[in-house]
Every structure is written in C-alpha cells, then in structure tokens.
Design an enzyme around this catalytic site. Structure first.
Site, PDB file in Angstrom:
ATOM      1  CD  GLU A  35      -3.121   1.059   2.050  1.00  0.00           C
ATOM      2  OE1 GLU A  35      -4.047   1.865   1.933  1.00  0.00           O
ATOM      3  OE2 GLU A  35      -3.022   0.292   3.025  1.00  0.00           O
ATOM      4  CG  HIS A  86       0.376   4.524   4.577  1.00  0.00           C
ATOM      5  ND1 HIS A  86       0.946   3.344   4.174  1.00  0.00           N
ATOM      6  CD2 HIS A  86      -0.966   4.385   4.386  1.00  0.00           C
ATOM      7  CE1 HIS A  86      -0.004   2.524   3.752  1.00  0.00           C
ATOM      8  NE2 HIS A  86      -1.167   3.129   3.881  1.00  0.00           N
ATOM      9  NE  ARG A 115     -18.288  23.933 -10.660  1.00  0.00           N
ATOM     10  CZ  ARG A 115     -19.144  24.322  -9.716  1.00  0.00           C
ATOM     11  NH1 ARG A 115     -20.457  24.185  -9.916  1.00  0.00           N
ATOM     12  NH2 ARG A 115     -18.717  24.841  -8.583  1.00  0.00           N
ATOM     13  CG  ASP A 164     -15.797   0.651   8.133  1.00  0.00           C
ATOM     14  OD1 ASP A 164     -16.341   1.484   7.367  1.00  0.00           O
ATOM     15  OD2 ASP A 164     -14.719   0.875   8.716  1.00  0.00           O
ATOM     16  CG  ASP A 205      -7.699  -0.314   5.045  1.00  0.00           C
ATOM     17  OD1 ASP A 205      -6.550  -0.804   5.059  1.00  0.00           O
ATOM     18  OD2 ASP A 205      -7.920   0.910   5.120  1.00  0.00           O
ATOM     19  CB  ALA A 229      -5.513   4.216  11.874  1.00  0.00           C
TER      20      ALA A 229
END
Length: 386
Positions: free
Chosen positions: A140, A152, A238, A259, A284, A318
């Site tokens: 990732e 991260h 837009r 989730d 994730d 996270a």
C-alpha cells in the site's frame, strides 16, 4: 486445506450473481465435483460415498446460505496481530478472518523503508509457497501522496523510483499482487507499466490526482482504485476526480470498505450502482479486528481503537476492525442485493488480482465455501484445493 470429501445439501446457493434454492454441492479432493437441486445428491453419493454429509438446515438453520469463500485483497491484520510482523502474525490474523469467511487473502503492508518492505515481501512469498490461502502481498506504500498519507508515516513516503519498484517486485518472486501508487508523482506512470508487466495489479490510491491524471494511470495499466472515496479527492459535480474516472472505466475495480465508518450506507449503494460488477468489498482491517479496543501500532504509527473505530492521534481513520461477513451485512442493509454483495466478496476481488479461478463454486473450482445462516452469520467455513 480440507481434504475431506463431502456433500452439503438443503441450502440456498448464492454464486455467480444468482440464488439457487434447495441446492447441493459435492466436494471431492478439495474441488467441486457436482452440484444440483433437490434430492439428487443422494444418487451422487450413493455411487461414490463421501466422508461427511452436511445438512445445511441442521448446521445453520432454516434459510441457510452457501457462498464461495470470501477473498480480501486489502487487509493489514486481525486477532491482535499485524501482517507487518511476520509469518506467525500473519497466521494469527488469517485464522481470525477465516473464521469470518475469508478463505483466501492478499497480505497488505503499510509504508516502511524499502529495506523493511523487501524483507516482508520476501517472507510473504515464502509463506505463500506453503499456504495457498495466502495469495501474495499488497504494497500500500511507500509510493503515496504525502498530503493523503492516511495512516502511513509521511516521513517514509518516497517517489516511485525505478530501482525501488524493481527491488520490491523482485523480492516478491512473483507474489506481489497489488501495488498502490499516487499517479501524480514523478515517474508514476512508468512505474505502473512496470508493475503491470511484472504480473501485479497497479492501484490508484492515497492520491491528489484529478480525473485526467487518474485516466492516464488507468490507460497506463492501473486497474484498481484503493479504498474508493478515502485518501483521495472526493466526487465533486464539476471535478469528478479519481472516483469519477474509475466508475467510468470498465477496466477498473473499486475497493469499498463497508464498515459504516469509512463510507455512509448511501455511498456504498451509490458505488455499487455506479460500477456494477466492479466493486470489491475489502476490510482494510488492522490488528484490532476481532480483538479488543485499546492501543495498537499500525506500521510506525500509534493507533487508538475506541468503540471498534481505529484512529490516529489526530483523528485520521487508521484502517478498520472490519471482517468480510460484517461487510456483507452492511452492504445488504445499505440496499445491495445479496447476490451482488456476494460477488463483491468473491469473484470480483479474485479477478482484480488475476485469480479468476477463485471466488466461484463451479464444477472443478476449488471448494472454498462459506455457510451462513439467514441473518448472514458465518456457521462453517471450508477451504478447498487450489
């Protein structure tokens, strides 16, 4: 892998976008050997006995449902263990997710130094040689936009230099399944081409890209949008951004974290409607999935989990504490039909990482299967031979 021969009968089979009531399935040597409806299973096993007969109504109650095994192409851990911490941690986390229906998974790694990532990718390659339920690795990071770093460590993010990309792909020995990259970074489009040439899927994510930049990435070979809507510009009327570009491109699979935290139910429903057949429900999940609230570490960053929601100290989400069976229930409550939601957990993610042999229960397919009760709670899980 489960080597028993069995028949599973009296079940609603949900597979391939269809629901088939009063179905049965015969498994031999870890693969689907026969299937049908009604009582014909008795003839099938009379000719060649099986080791186990599973009456789905007894095992899971009235309205029992059988689906292919779930496939998670984006998750970081569970059961108190993080995938970054080596083979034993991976086994611990996989056991938790398998109990919730995820028969096979890609092991996702958060950003670290190239040296550390190379070691971790190599260790996952070793594990994949002996455990077919580990489908390979997902990098990732570290090729992400610092402004959309999410959970991260921004200090460890780098550009997609050719030597770094090559080193990580070589360390995986063909088992790197997915690499997330911000396509606006210098050299990113060339990196995407190299990633795809190596047999991995390139994914657009953790990015500040506009729609045109995302389109260029897809034309270069990127085929996944990492956790759509999160860590990227939103869908503006837009300025459609990467979400608009991805939904418009039939080559692209969109990851969705259902989730109730990452996306509102209405957005989950909109995503399925905008990209039919191209949504992959991912977790994730970080180490706290299936574990208690409290303090954890995700990569190099401290995470606090409260009421099952994982956040950094600044409030940034996270990862999640999601399991794929819970994602299924959330999607269905949001208005997604059960066959469509099951496809998003099975065939679609399998196809996205180049494993179209998985995620289905056709004759000859690996007998990865999940038995659910009428409330979509997992009752039994089997992993076949692949």
């Amino acid at each position: 892998m489960d080597g028993l021969n069995r028949v599973i009968h009296s079940v609603r089979l949900v597979d391939g976008g269809r629901e088939m009531p009063d179905s049965w399935l015969v498994v031999r040597d870890g693969r689907v050997a026969a299937q049908g409806t009604g009582d014909a299973w008795r003839d099938a096993v009379a000719e060649e006995p099986v080791d186990e007969v599973v009456d789905a109504t007894d095992a899971a109650g009235p309205g029992a449902i059988l689906t292919p095994g779930f496939i998670d192409i984006h998750g970081h851990g569970g059961g108190g263990a993080a995938y970054d911490d080596g083979a034993e941690a991976i086994r611990t986390a996989r056991a938790l997710h398998r109990a919730h229906g995820t028969t096979r998974a890609v092991v996702s790694l958060v950003t670290a130094s190239v040296d550390d990532l190379a070691r971790r990718v190599a260790a996952i390659a070793d594990l994949a040689e002996t455990d077919a339920a580990v489908l390979g690795s997902h990098l990732e990071g570290p090729f992400l936009d610092p402004g959309h770093h999410g959970a991260h460590d921004p200090e460890l993010l780098i550009g997609p230099a050719a030597d770094a990309v090559a080193r990580l792909l070589e360390a995986g020995r063909g088992t790197v399944r997915q690499v997330t990259i911000a396509p606006e970074l210098p050299g990113a489009l060339t990196a995407i081409e190299r990633i795809v040439a190596a047999g991995a899927a390139a994914a657009v994510g953790h990015t500040d890209a506009d729609a045109e930049t995302a389109r260029r990435a897809f034309d270069a070979g990127a085929t996944i949008l990492t956790h759509a809507f999160n860590a990227m510009p939103g869908l503006h009327h837009r300025e459609p951004g990467p979400i608009g570009a991805a939904t418009a491109d039939p080559r692209v699979t969109l990851e969705v974290i259902a989730d109730g935290v990452h996306l509102a139910p209405e957005v989950v429903r909109i995503a399925f409607a905008a990209a039919p057949g191209r949504i992959a429900l991912v977790t994730d999940a970080m180490a706290a999935a299936g574990s208690a609230d409290g303090d954890y570490v995700l990569g190099a960053l401290a995470v606090r989990v409260e009421n099952t929601v994982a956040r950094l100290a600044d409030g940034t989400i996270a990862g999640s504490t999601l399991t794929q069976d819970a994602a299924l229930r959330t999607a269905v409550v949001a208005g997604v039909t059960l066959p469509t939601a099951v496809t998003a957990l099975t065939a679609t993610p399998a196809r996205a990482i180049g494993r179209p042999d998985l995620g289905r229960l056709e004759i000859g397919s690996p007998a990865d299967a999940v038995l659910l009760d009428a409330d979509l709670r997992v009752r039994r899980v089997w992993t076949g031979r692949a």
